[in-house]
Design a protein around this motif. Structure first.
Motif, PDB file in Angstrom:
ATOM      1  N   ILE A   4      44.860  42.907  40.329  1.00  0.00           N
ATOM      2  CA  ILE A   4      45.352  41.532  40.273  1.00  0.00           C
ATOM      3  C   ILE A   4      46.868  41.572  40.165  1.00  0.00           C
ATOM      4  CG2 ILE A   4      45.365  39.390  38.915  1.00  0.00           C
ATOM      5  CD1 ILE A   4      42.696  40.017  40.359  1.00  0.00           C
ATOM      6  N   LEU A   5      47.517  40.725  40.948  1.00  0.00           N
ATOM      7  CA  LEU A   5      48.968  40.578  40.872  1.00  0.00           C
ATOM      8  C   LEU A   5      49.303  39.111  41.093  1.00  0.00           C
ATOM      9  CD1 LEU A   5      51.754  41.863  40.574  1.00  0.00           C
ATOM     10  CD2 LEU A   5      51.790  42.162  43.051  1.00  0.00           C
ATOM     11  N   THR A   6      49.894  38.482  40.083  1.00  0.00           N
ATOM     12  CA  THR A   6      50.317  37.092  40.185  1.00  0.00           C
ATOM     13  C   THR A   6      51.770  36.975  39.761  1.00  0.00           C
ATOM     14  OG1 THR A   6      49.984  34.816  39.411  1.00  0.00           O
ATOM     15  CG2 THR A   6      49.380  36.556  37.873  1.00  0.00           C
ATOM     16  N   SER A   7      52.502  36.111  40.444  1.00  0.00           N
ATOM     17  CA  SER A   7      53.899  35.878  40.069  1.00  0.00           C
ATOM     18  C   SER A   7      53.999  34.961  38.848  1.00  0.00           C
ATOM     19  CB  SER A   7      54.662  35.263  41.246  1.00  0.00           C
ATOM     20  OG  SER A   7      54.095  34.024  41.610  1.00  0.00           O
ATOM     21  N   ILE A  20      42.709  44.635  36.371  1.00  0.00           N
ATOM     22  CA  ILE A  20      41.749  45.166  37.327  1.00  0.00           C
ATOM     23  C   ILE A  20      40.446  44.396  37.148  1.00  0.00           C
ATOM     24  CG2 ILE A  20      40.302  47.167  37.931  1.00  0.00           C
ATOM     25  CD1 ILE A  20      43.146  47.613  38.790  1.00  0.00           C
ATOM     26  N   VAL A  21      39.889  43.923  38.271  1.00  0.00           N
ATOM     27  CA  VAL A  21      38.574  43.279  38.266  1.00  0.00           C
ATOM     28  C   VAL A  21      37.566  44.295  38.786  1.00  0.00           C
ATOM     29  CG1 VAL A  21      37.162  41.420  39.235  1.00  0.00           C
ATOM     30  CG2 VAL A  21      39.548  40.980  38.624  1.00  0.00           C
ATOM     31  N   HIS A  22      36.460  44.433  38.049  1.00  0.00           N
ATOM     32  CA  HIS A  22      35.422  45.376  38.457  1.00  0.00           C
ATOM     33  C   HIS A  22      34.074  44.927  37.904  1.00  0.00           C
ATOM     34  CE1 HIS A  22      33.748  49.169  39.772  1.00  0.00           C
ATOM     35  NE2 HIS A  22      33.324  49.437  38.551  1.00  0.00           N
ATOM     36  N   ALA A  64      42.469  36.005  38.330  1.00  0.00           N
ATOM     37  CA  ALA A  64      41.278  36.840  38.474  1.00  0.00           C
ATOM     38  C   ALA A  64      39.985  36.017  38.491  1.00  0.00           C
ATOM     39  CB  ALA A  64      41.236  37.860  37.342  1.00  0.00           C
ATOM     40  N   ASN A  65      40.107  34.687  38.616  1.00  0.00           N
ATOM     41  CA  ASN A  65      38.938  33.791  38.584  1.00  0.00           C
ATOM     42  C   ASN A  65      38.223  33.816  37.237  1.00  0.00           C
ATOM     43  OD1 ASN A  65      39.298  32.832  41.209  1.00  0.00           O
ATOM     44  ND2 ASN A  65      38.193  34.574  42.061  1.00  0.00           N
ATOM     45  N   SER A  66      39.005  33.811  36.188  1.00  0.00           N
ATOM     46  CA  SER A  66      38.482  33.751  34.826  1.00  0.00           C
ATOM     47  C   SER A  66      39.358  32.792  34.042  1.00  0.00           C
ATOM     48  CB  SER A  66      38.488  35.154  34.198  1.00  0.00           C
ATOM     49  OG  SER A  66      37.831  35.144  32.950  1.00  0.00           O
TER      50      SER A  66
END
Length: 128
Positions: A4-7, A20-22, A64-66
């Motif tokens: 995941i990378l967001t500004s 990290i999404v897993h 990350a959709n959370s």
């Protein structure tokens, strides 16, 4: 695994991902109180530092959709355990009725003179 990378949160300053999404989980790297828009290091009060670190966690969770209601565990690194009551007030306000599992780790010093760093693990609805 998906990085995941967001500004909307501070970019990684080393060889790591913001998260990290897993397999239905997101693992958020430790977040320092850095304003992602200006790059300003928030080294003011412990309340300000805690609030900014938690905002950074929340933005990464969103990417990350959370969200904070899905956090199952946090680890809070704090440079002076004597500040804990003040940190806990901001933390409790941030999470509201939700009470994730938590570990508090007293440590001597953190990067750049910060007093707090927060990491989290949360469930995700679906991988981004």
């Amino acid at each position: 695994m998906k990085a995941i990378l967001t500004s909307d949160a501070p970019g990684p300053a080393g060889h790591y991902a913001q998260a990290i999404v897993h397999k239905g989980w997101v693992y958020v790297s430790g977040q320092l109180p850095i304003d992602p828009k200006t790059g300003e290091k928030r080294i003011g009060s412990i309340e300000e530092q805690t609030g900014q670190a938690l905002k950074n966690v929340a933005e990464i969770l969103k990417a990350a959709n959370s969200d904070v209601s899905r956090v199952v565990k946090t680890t809070v690194y704090i440079s002076d355990i004597g500040l804990w009551d003040r940190v806990n007030e901001v933390y409790a306000e941030f999470f509201g009725e939700h009470r994730p599992a938590r570990a508090v780790v007293p440590t001597r010093e953190l990067h750049f003179g910060f007093q707090i760093e927060i990491e989290a693990i949360a469930a995700v609805d679906h991988e981004p």
